[in-house]
Design a protein around this motif. Structure first.
Motif, PDB file in Angstrom:
ATOM      1  N   HIS A  14       0.835  -1.210   0.000  1.00  0.00           N
ATOM      2  CA  HIS A  14       0.000   0.000   0.000  1.00  0.00           C
ATOM      3  C   HIS A  14       0.869   1.259   0.000  1.00  0.00           C
ATOM      4  O   HIS A  14       0.549   2.248  -0.656  1.00  0.00           O
ATOM      5  N   GLY A  33     -10.328  -5.016  -6.927  1.00  0.00           N
ATOM      6  CA  GLY A  33     -10.127  -6.058  -5.905  1.00  0.00           C
ATOM      7  C   GLY A  33      -9.797  -5.388  -4.580  1.00  0.00           C
ATOM      8  O   GLY A  33      -8.846  -5.751  -3.897  1.00  0.00           O
ATOM      9  N   ILE A  57     -15.421  -8.219  -6.350  1.00  0.00           N
ATOM     10  CA  ILE A  57     -16.473  -9.187  -6.699  1.00  0.00           C
ATOM     11  C   ILE A  57     -17.242  -9.604  -5.447  1.00  0.00           C
ATOM     12  O   ILE A  57     -18.405  -9.991  -5.521  1.00  0.00           O
ATOM     13  N   LYS A  61     -17.646  -8.361   1.570  1.00  0.00           N
ATOM     14  CA  LYS A  61     -16.385  -7.844   2.116  1.00  0.00           C
ATOM     15  C   LYS A  61     -16.378  -6.320   2.085  1.00  0.00           C
ATOM     16  O   LYS A  61     -15.966  -5.662   3.042  1.00  0.00           O
ATOM     17  N   VAL A  93     -13.731  -7.708 -12.346  1.00  0.00           N
ATOM     18  CA  VAL A  93     -12.776  -7.005 -13.212  1.00  0.00           C
ATOM     19  C   VAL A  93     -12.698  -7.650 -14.596  1.00  0.00           C
ATOM     20  O   VAL A  93     -12.003  -7.153 -15.468  1.00  0.00           O
ATOM     21  N   ILE A 109      -3.935  -4.788  -6.534  1.00  0.00           N
ATOM     22  CA  ILE A 109      -2.945  -5.264  -5.568  1.00  0.00           C
ATOM     23  C   ILE A 109      -3.320  -6.676  -5.128  1.00  0.00           C
ATOM     24  O   ILE A 109      -4.354  -6.886  -4.486  1.00  0.00           O
ATOM     25  N   HIS A 114      -5.829 -14.437  -8.257  1.00  0.00           N
ATOM     26  CA  HIS A 114      -7.100 -15.052  -7.846  1.00  0.00           C
ATOM     27  C   HIS A 114      -7.970 -15.359  -9.068  1.00  0.00           C
ATOM     28  O   HIS A 114      -9.067 -15.894  -8.923  1.00  0.00           O
ATOM     29  N   LYS A 431       0.916 -12.411   2.491  1.00  0.00           N
ATOM     30  CA  LYS A 431       1.139 -13.590   1.674  1.00  0.00           C
ATOM     31  C   LYS A 431       2.618 -13.836   1.570  1.00  0.00           C
ATOM     32  O   LYS A 431       3.385 -12.932   1.609  1.00  0.00           O
TER      33      LYS A 431
HETATM   34  N1  SAM Z   1      -6.251  -5.463  -2.907  1.00  0.00           N
HETATM   35  C1  SAM Z   1      -6.471  -5.829  -1.552  1.00  0.00           C
HETATM   36  C2  SAM Z   1      -5.461  -5.146  -0.661  1.00  0.00           C
HETATM   37  O1  SAM Z   1      -4.339  -4.894  -1.119  1.00  0.00           O
HETATM   38  O2  SAM Z   1      -5.783  -4.836   0.475  1.00  0.00           O
HETATM   39  C3  SAM Z   1      -6.404  -7.302  -1.271  1.00  0.00           C
HETATM   40  C4  SAM Z   1      -6.838  -8.139  -2.352  1.00  0.00           C
HETATM   41  S1  SAM Z   1      -7.388  -9.738  -1.875  1.00  0.00           S
HETATM   42  C5  SAM Z   1      -5.959 -10.637  -1.723  1.00  0.00           C
HETATM   43  C6  SAM Z   1      -8.079 -10.200  -3.432  1.00  0.00           C
HETATM   44  C7  SAM Z   1      -9.406  -9.551  -3.671  1.00  0.00           C
HETATM   45  O3  SAM Z   1      -9.767  -9.719  -5.036  1.00  0.00           O
HETATM   46  C8  SAM Z   1     -10.514 -10.202  -2.851  1.00  0.00           C
HETATM   47  O4  SAM Z   1     -11.149  -9.226  -2.088  1.00  0.00           O
HETATM   48  C9  SAM Z   1     -11.434 -10.800  -3.891  1.00  0.00           C
HETATM   49  O5  SAM Z   1     -12.791 -10.761  -3.503  1.00  0.00           O
HETATM   50  C10 SAM Z   1     -11.151  -9.919  -5.078  1.00  0.00           C
HETATM   51  N2  SAM Z   1     -11.482 -10.555  -6.387  1.00  0.00           N
HETATM   52  C11 SAM Z   1     -11.278 -11.823  -6.773  1.00  0.00           C
HETATM   53  N3  SAM Z   1     -11.719 -11.982  -8.028  1.00  0.00           N
HETATM   54  C12 SAM Z   1     -12.214 -10.811  -8.446  1.00  0.00           C
HETATM   55  C13 SAM Z   1     -12.815 -10.360  -9.645  1.00  0.00           C
HETATM   56  N4  SAM Z   1     -13.025 -11.168 -10.684  1.00  0.00           N
HETATM   57  N5  SAM Z   1     -13.209  -9.071  -9.714  1.00  0.00           N
HETATM   58  C14 SAM Z   1     -13.038  -8.235  -8.669  1.00  0.00           C
HETATM   59  N6  SAM Z   1     -12.473  -8.618  -7.519  1.00  0.00           N
HETATM   60  C15 SAM Z   1     -12.071  -9.881  -7.396  1.00  0.00           C
END
Ligand code: SAM
Length: 431
Positions: A14, A33, A57, A61, A93, A109, A114, A431
């Motif tokens: 961040h 995301g 998505i 959350k 996305v 980020i 995913h 991670k």
């Molecule tokens: N970006 C966040 C951060 O840095 O604090 C953490 C991201 S987290 C590891 C991954 C996020 O991507 C999750 O909240 C998940 O719901 C979202 N995600 C997964 N597939 C997605 C999609 N197709 N479109 C939008 N968001 C998605």
């Protein structure tokens, strides 16, 4: 021994975005995301930000934490100069939504890993081909770093569909650039032990993409796709709102008019007026955001010093012509004629920097004060009239109406920047 990161890895990711934002000052930013909005909560403090959008998505959350994006009491007491709209969407996305086009920066980020590889292709089309932001920051795990986690079997997270080596990330990123007219730089956060950088690289690899200047933004998409669901939308209080501008201006005018009145009365009568009108040196109220207090106090002192100097000038060097500030017969109130001190708007406008900055011109100052219930103007509208005899009552009224609190917190035109990652909600884990 497993590498540890200080600050924590998610904070470093961040911070990387925040540093980019500080350097490049984008006004429209979307976080793809965005999860529980922790990055957005920090980005909203950037004073040039005009539109801040989060997409995920997982609507549940987002909903859990999105109210933390609402303006705080200090945002009302120190409205921004420019507008800020914060919007949160549930959506993927991999799908187009025309509301996400034309941004200065898109961040992704720890998101792409995913997605299935087929969906990464859709993501590339949607983000680089359709949204066409001026800059994109993408972070994803670097699988070459994984051997440094001896207890790790498989991917770093059970939902990861892949984890790329540096070469794999580079190959995907360069293809995106060729296909959609971007250039990219590679970097990362989370260093390996000293001397191992070349072998393992960064723990999180990052690509920073810039749209090539000469290349036309693709306009073949004239559609009006609206595939995302709006979960949250909030306009921050700003001086663009005329009611807010008037409120801040009136607070400012009344404060400085009272300071001038008191100084002048002291000079005229030789008596000290020890009234306790809320003064600049008094600290911020508890409602004020703690992080803002020192800043406010500093700015109050500076503004007080500027106006103090102006008053010193007014009084000691006779800058105010005899009769510029004067006693006058005020309005008939409660059956008696009250004595007033007349403070010319021209003096307030030219000597009190914030009054000048907020109103722009003397004519505007007059227009903004006219008919305001808290301000008594002279009949020709050229001066503020302060009731001399009833000052004690007035002072109580001002205290009761929250004037003191607003006054203490009103000097900072710019909202406090709070880049401290400690304010971010912690993610469930690195991670
Ligand atoms: N970006 C966040 C951060 O840095 O604090 C953490 C991201 S987290 C590891 C991954 C996020 O991507 C999750 O909240 C998940 O719901 C979202 N995600 C997964 N597939 C997605 C999609 N197709 N479109 C939008 N968001 C998605």
């Amino acid at each position: 021994m497993e590498p540890t990161f200080s600050p924590a890895l998610h904070k470093q990711r961040h911070q990387f975005v925040i540093d980019f934002v500080k350097r490049n000052k984008p006004q429209k930013v979307v976080d793809l995301g965005c999860s529980e909005c922790s990055l957005l909560k920090q980005l909203k403090f950037h004073c040039e930000m005009e539109l801040l959008v989060g997409v995920d998505i997982n609507g549940a959350k987002v909903k859990k934490k999105m109210r933390g994006l609402a303006p705080m009491s200090t945002d009302y007491l120190q409205p921004r100069n420019d507008q800020l709209l914060v919007e949160m969407y549930q959506g993927s996305v991999t799908q187009r939504d025309s509301r996400l086009r034309g941004f200065d920066l898109a961040t992704s980020i720890e998101l792409i890993e995913h997605l299935t590889l087929a969906n990464v292709e859709h993501f590339s089309e949607v983000v680089f081909g359709y949204m066409t932001p001026a800059a994109v920051i993408i972070s994803t795990p670097n699988s070459e770093f994984n051997p440094l986690f001896p207890r790790l079997a498989g991917f770093r997270h059970s939902d990861h569909k892949f984890e790329w080596t540096r070469a794999e990330f580079k190959s995907w990123a360069l293809k995106v650039c060729v296909d959609h007219g971007y250039e990219v730089e590679f970097t990362g956060v989370g260093r390996p032990p000293p001397g191992q950088q070349e072998r393992f690289g960064f723990c999180s690899q990052i690509g920073v993409f810039h749209r090539l200047g000469g290349r036309e933004v693709c306009n073949v998409f004239c559609d009006d796709a609206l595939s995302y669901t709006l979960l949250y939308s909030k306009n921050y209080p700003s001086l663009h709102d005329n009611n807010i501008l008037r409120r801040v201006l009136v607070t400012e005018v009344l404060y400085w008019a009272e300071q001038l009145r008191r100084k002048w009365v002291e000079e005229e009568t030789g008596q000290r007026d020890d009234g306790d009108t809320p003064g600049p040196a008094e600290g911020g109220g508890e409602e004020c955001h703690r992080a803002s207090e020192q800043h406010l106090e500093m700015e109050e002192k500076q503004t007080a010093a500027a106006c103090g100097a102006a008053m010193k000038n007014l009084v000691e060097h006779q800058d105010v012509e005899d009769g510029e500030l004067f006693w006058t017969d005020g309005q008939q109130e409660s059956g008696r004629l009250s004595r007033c001190v007349s403070v010319p708007l021209s003096v307030l406008w030219s000597r009190c920097p914030k009054v000048g900055a907020l109103s722009g011109s003397l004519g505007n100052l007059r227009r903004l004060l006219m008919d305001h219930p808290d301000v008594k103007l002279s009949q020709d509208g050229s001066a503020v009239l302060l009731n001399y005899q009833e000052q004690e009552e007035d002072r109580d009224d001002l205290e009761d109406s929250g004037f003191a609190e607003a006054r203490r917190c009103s000097h900072s035109v710019e909202p406090e920047e709070d880049w401290d990652a400690d304010h971010a909600a912690l993610l469930s884990g690195d991670k």
